[in-house]
Scaffold this motif. Sequence first.
Motif, PDB file in Angstrom:
ATOM      1  N   ASN A 245       0.855  -1.185   0.000  1.00 54.88           N
ATOM      2  CA  ASN A 245       0.000   0.000   0.000  1.00 54.88           C
ATOM      3  C   ASN A 245       0.892   1.237   0.000  1.00 54.88           C
ATOM      4  OD1 ASN A 245      -2.145   1.712   0.159  1.00 54.88           O
ATOM      5  ND2 ASN A 245      -2.514   1.379   2.328  1.00 54.88           N
ATOM      6  N   ILE A 246       0.915   1.939  -1.098  1.00 56.10           N
ATOM      7  CA  ILE A 246       1.774   3.117  -1.235  1.00 56.10           C
ATOM      8  C   ILE A 246       1.002   4.350  -0.790  1.00 56.10           C
ATOM      9  CG2 ILE A 246       3.029   4.581  -2.858  1.00 56.10           C
ATOM     10  CD1 ILE A 246       3.501   2.101  -4.553  1.00 56.10           C
ATOM     11  N   ARG A 247       1.618   5.149   0.048  1.00 56.31           N
ATOM     12  CA  ARG A 247       1.028   6.417   0.485  1.00 56.31           C
ATOM     13  C   ARG A 247       1.659   7.547  -0.311  1.00 56.31           C
ATOM     14  NH1 ARG A 247       0.843   5.687   6.996  1.00 56.31           N
ATOM     15  NH2 ARG A 247      -0.699   4.017   6.983  1.00 56.31           N
ATOM     16  N   TRP A 248       0.855   8.141  -1.161  1.00 56.26           N
ATOM     17  CA  TRP A 248       1.316   9.251  -1.992  1.00 56.26           C
ATOM     18  C   TRP A 248       1.086  10.553  -1.247  1.00 56.26           C
ATOM     19  CZ3 TRP A 248       3.960   8.391  -6.366  1.00 56.26           C
ATOM     20  CH2 TRP A 248       3.857   7.133  -6.945  1.00 56.26           C
ATOM     21  N   ARG A 249       1.959  11.518  -1.481  1.00 53.85           N
ATOM     22  CA  ARG A 249       1.759  12.863  -0.932  1.00 53.85           C
ATOM     23  C   ARG A 249       2.050  13.884  -2.012  1.00 53.85           C
ATOM     24  NH1 ARG A 249       6.991  14.620   0.524  1.00 53.85           N
ATOM     25  NH2 ARG A 249       8.432  12.872   0.674  1.00 53.85           N
ATOM     26  N   LYS A 250       1.285  14.932  -1.976  1.00 51.19           N
ATOM     27  CA  LYS A 250       1.431  15.978  -2.983  1.00 51.19           C
ATOM     28  C   LYS A 250       2.582  16.901  -2.595  1.00 51.19           C
ATOM     29  CE  LYS A 250      -2.201  17.220  -4.930  1.00 51.19           C
ATOM     30  NZ  LYS A 250      -3.503  17.731  -5.301  1.00 51.19           N
ATOM     31  N   SER A 251       3.373  17.257  -3.558  1.00 48.12           N
ATOM     32  CA  SER A 251       4.477  18.167  -3.329  1.00 48.12           C
ATOM     33  C   SER A 251       3.963  19.521  -2.856  1.00 48.12           C
ATOM     34  CB  SER A 251       5.273  18.342  -4.624  1.00 48.12           C
ATOM     35  OG  SER A 251       6.177  19.415  -4.488  1.00 48.12           O
TER      36      SER A 251
ATOM     37  N   VAL B 217      12.803   7.437  -5.506  1.00 43.37           N
ATOM     38  CA  VAL B 217      11.584   8.152  -5.134  1.00 43.37           C
ATOM     39  C   VAL B 217      10.581   7.986  -6.273  1.00 43.37           C
ATOM     40  CG1 VAL B 217      10.597  10.401  -4.555  1.00 43.37           C
ATOM     41  CG2 VAL B 217      12.899   9.830  -3.791  1.00 43.37           C
ATOM     42  N   PRO B 218       9.441   7.347  -6.005  1.00 42.38           N
ATOM     43  CA  PRO B 218       8.394   7.247  -7.020  1.00 42.38           C
ATOM     44  C   PRO B 218       7.708   8.608  -7.200  1.00 42.38           C
ATOM     45  CG  PRO B 218       8.103   5.582  -5.296  1.00 42.38           C
ATOM     46  CD  PRO B 218       9.116   6.569  -4.818  1.00 42.38           C
ATOM     47  N   VAL B 219       7.493   8.999  -8.450  1.00 45.76           N
ATOM     48  CA  VAL B 219       6.874  10.281  -8.773  1.00 45.76           C
ATOM     49  C   VAL B 219       5.766  10.033  -9.787  1.00 45.76           C
ATOM     50  CG1 VAL B 219       7.288  12.597  -9.704  1.00 45.76           C
ATOM     51  CG2 VAL B 219       9.097  11.442  -8.438  1.00 45.76           C
ATOM     52  N   ARG B 220       4.628  10.707  -9.608  1.00 46.36           N
ATOM     53  CA  ARG B 220       3.527  10.583 -10.571  1.00 46.36           C
ATOM     54  C   ARG B 220       2.776  11.895 -10.682  1.00 46.36           C
ATOM     55  NH1 ARG B 220      -1.140   7.022  -7.446  1.00 46.36           N
ATOM     56  NH2 ARG B 220      -1.736   8.656  -5.974  1.00 46.36           N
ATOM     57  N   ASP B 221       1.978  11.995 -11.726  1.00 43.20           N
ATOM     58  CA  ASP B 221       1.110  13.139 -11.974  1.00 43.20           C
ATOM     59  C   ASP B 221      -0.181  12.925 -11.188  1.00 43.20           C
ATOM     60  OD1 ASP B 221      -0.643  15.054 -12.968  1.00 43.20           O
ATOM     61  OD2 ASP B 221      -0.170  14.670 -15.061  1.00 43.20           O
ATOM     62  N   SER B 222      -0.525  13.840 -10.305  1.00 47.30           N
ATOM     63  CA  SER B 222      -1.710  13.658  -9.463  1.00 47.30           C
ATOM     64  C   SER B 222      -3.007  13.679 -10.258  1.00 47.30           C
ATOM     65  CB  SER B 222      -1.762  14.723  -8.363  1.00 47.30           C
ATOM     66  OG  SER B 222      -1.952  16.000  -8.927  1.00 47.30           O
ATOM     67  N   LYS B 223      -2.975  14.213 -11.463  1.00 46.68           N
ATOM     68  CA  LYS B 223      -4.189  14.225 -12.301  1.00 46.68           C
ATOM     69  C   LYS B 223      -4.415  12.882 -12.984  1.00 46.68           C
ATOM     70  CE  LYS B 223      -2.845  17.648 -14.886  1.00 46.68           C
ATOM     71  NZ  LYS B 223      -1.465  17.592 -14.429  1.00 46.68           N
ATOM     72  N   ASP B 224      -3.391  12.036 -13.003  1.00 50.99           N
ATOM     73  CA  ASP B 224      -3.474  10.736 -13.670  1.00 50.99           C
ATOM     74  C   ASP B 224      -2.894   9.671 -12.740  1.00 50.99           C
ATOM     75  OD1 ASP B 224      -3.712   8.679 -15.484  1.00 50.99           O
ATOM     76  OD2 ASP B 224      -2.096   9.376 -16.780  1.00 50.99           O
ATOM     77  N   THR B 225      -3.606   9.397 -11.643  1.00 46.92           N
ATOM     78  CA  THR B 225      -3.079   8.491 -10.622  1.00 46.92           C
ATOM     79  C   THR B 225      -2.933   7.056 -11.112  1.00 46.92           C
ATOM     80  OG1 THR B 225      -5.297   8.159  -9.702  1.00 46.92           O
ATOM     81  CG2 THR B 225      -3.944   9.904  -8.731  1.00 46.92           C
ATOM     82  N   ALA B 226      -3.614   6.701 -12.178  1.00 51.42           N
ATOM     83  CA  ALA B 226      -3.471   5.360 -12.750  1.00 51.42           C
ATOM     84  C   ALA B 226      -2.402   5.341 -13.845  1.00 51.42           C
ATOM     85  CB  ALA B 226      -4.800   4.883 -13.323  1.00 51.42           C
ATOM     86  N   GLY B 227      -1.833   6.482 -14.131  1.00 54.22           N
ATOM     87  CA  GLY B 227      -0.833   6.596 -15.192  1.00 54.22           C
ATOM     88  C   GLY B 227       0.529   6.133 -14.741  1.00 54.22           C
ATOM     89  N   PRO B 228       1.535   6.447 -15.517  1.00 55.53           N
ATOM     90  CA  PRO B 228       2.892   5.958 -15.241  1.00 55.53           C
ATOM     91  C   PRO B 228       3.492   6.565 -13.984  1.00 55.53           C
ATOM     92  CG  PRO B 228       2.918   7.532 -17.040  1.00 55.53           C
ATOM     93  CD  PRO B 228       1.469   7.280 -16.713  1.00 55.53           C
ATOM     94  N   VAL B 229       4.388   5.809 -13.385  1.00 52.37           N
ATOM     95  CA  VAL B 229       5.163   6.256 -12.231  1.00 52.37           C
ATOM     96  C   VAL B 229       6.620   6.268 -12.661  1.00 52.37           C
ATOM     97  CG1 VAL B 229       5.907   5.664  -9.896  1.00 52.37           C
ATOM     98  CG2 VAL B 229       3.524   5.311 -10.572  1.00 52.37           C
ATOM     99  N   ILE B 230       7.302   7.343 -12.355  1.00 51.74           N
ATOM    100  CA  ILE B 230       8.722   7.472 -12.669  1.00 51.74           C
ATOM    101  C   ILE B 230       9.500   7.259 -11.382  1.00 51.74           C
ATOM    102  CG2 ILE B 230      10.529   9.050 -13.452  1.00 51.74           C
ATOM    103  CD1 ILE B 230       8.324  10.500 -15.055  1.00 51.74           C
ATOM    104  N   LEU B 231      10.517   6.421 -11.433  1.00 50.36           N
ATOM    105  CA  LEU B 231      11.398   6.230 -10.281  1.00 50.36           C
ATOM    106  C   LEU B 231      12.639   7.087 -10.473  1.00 50.36           C
ATOM    107  CD1 LEU B 231      11.214   2.373  -9.710  1.00 50.36           C
ATOM    108  CD2 LEU B 231      10.057   4.182  -8.441  1.00 50.36           C
ATOM    109  N   VAL B 232      12.865   7.992  -9.528  1.00 51.18           N
ATOM    110  CA  VAL B 232      14.002   8.904  -9.587  1.00 51.18           C
ATOM    111  C   VAL B 232      14.986   8.492  -8.504  1.00 51.18           C
ATOM    112  CG1 VAL B 232      14.706  11.313  -9.405  1.00 51.18           C
ATOM    113  CG2 VAL B 232      12.462  10.751 -10.364  1.00 51.18           C
TER     114      VAL B 232
END
Length: 59
Positions: free
Chosen positions: A2-8, A29-44
């Motif tokens: 269960n990943i807990r996302w937080r907005k920058s 650090v996993p990063v995603r677009d909050s408007k597309d939560t089912a979209g791609p995740v970038i690992l930085v």
Amino acid sequence: MNIRWRKSSHSNAANGDCLEVADCILGAVPVRDSKDTAGPVILVGNAAWSAFVQHVQEA
């Protein structure tokens, strides 16, 4: 997992430019677009993420 996302805190909700990050992966650090939560995740990588955060704080 269960990943807990937080907005920058630097996201701009007024124009929809929102970034979310999670602190669940060692070494990245996993990063995603909050408007597309089912979209791609970038690992930085941690070093790149630290450099990015430092740059944003200086801006």
